[in-house]
Design a protein around this motif. Structure first.
Motif: not given
Length: 181
Positions: A73, A77, A118
């Motif tokens: 993640s 990002e 997400t």
């Protein structure tokens, strides 16, 4: 003499922009390859959790997978921030100046995909937390389903992004080549 210097300056600017855009395209391809490798690993491990009949073993897999999802993640990002703040604005500005149809809807669609990914990754992390604190609250396969869904959306997202962004950058490079030749 001054005309020649001015012309050389423009050629250098063209080369600089081409190099910058080529580097951005190379970065996009490299980061997509890295993300796909990580994504495939996460997907495979989530499928293992989904098929695991031993709840203790499934929970252990989930806890290990959680660490990998958090790391993934962070990379996702970082990649998304670069696209959103550097690559997409450049592409949008370029095509806006050409009086071409707006690329904003396509970029908006890609951003919505990212939000769905997400959301599903966060749902996976929350589900693992719930299961960790109360193993009877939810089946590990339910938690894994969030991750599997996120992986599928992101795979499609990366494919769509390449179908949109790669031809655009190639068109810009062609335009620059024509302009500075």
């Amino acid at each position: 003499m001054n005309m020649k210097m001015s012309y050389e300056t423009h050629v250098d600017l063209g080369t600089a922009h081409e190099t910058e855009l080529s580097e951005a395209l190379d970065r996009l391809k490299l980061e997509h390859d890295d993300l796909l490798r990580g994504l495939n690993e996460l997907y495979g491990q989530a499928r293992l959790v989904e098929r695991e009949d031993d709840l203790t073993q499934a929970l252990l897999f989930l806890l290990q997978l959680r660490v990998k999802v958090v790391a993934f993640s962070v990379e996702l990002e970082r990649h998304s921030e670069w696209e959103e703040h550097e690559l997409y604005p450049f592409l949008n500005d370029y095509f806006h100046r050409k009086h071409s149809p707006s690329i904003v809807p396509s970029l908006w669609m890609l951003e919505k995909d990212h939000e769905l990914v997400t959301d599903n990754l966060n749902s996976f992390l929350k589900a693992v937390h719930v299961i960790e604190n109360n193993s009877g609250a939810m089946m590990p396969s339910q938690a894994a389903a969030y991750l599997i869904h996120a992986c599928r959306i992101l795979q499609e997202h990366l494919r769509k992004e390449e179908q949109i962004v790669f031809p655009m950058t190639e068109q810009i490079l062609k335009d620059m080549d024509y302009f500075f030749s």
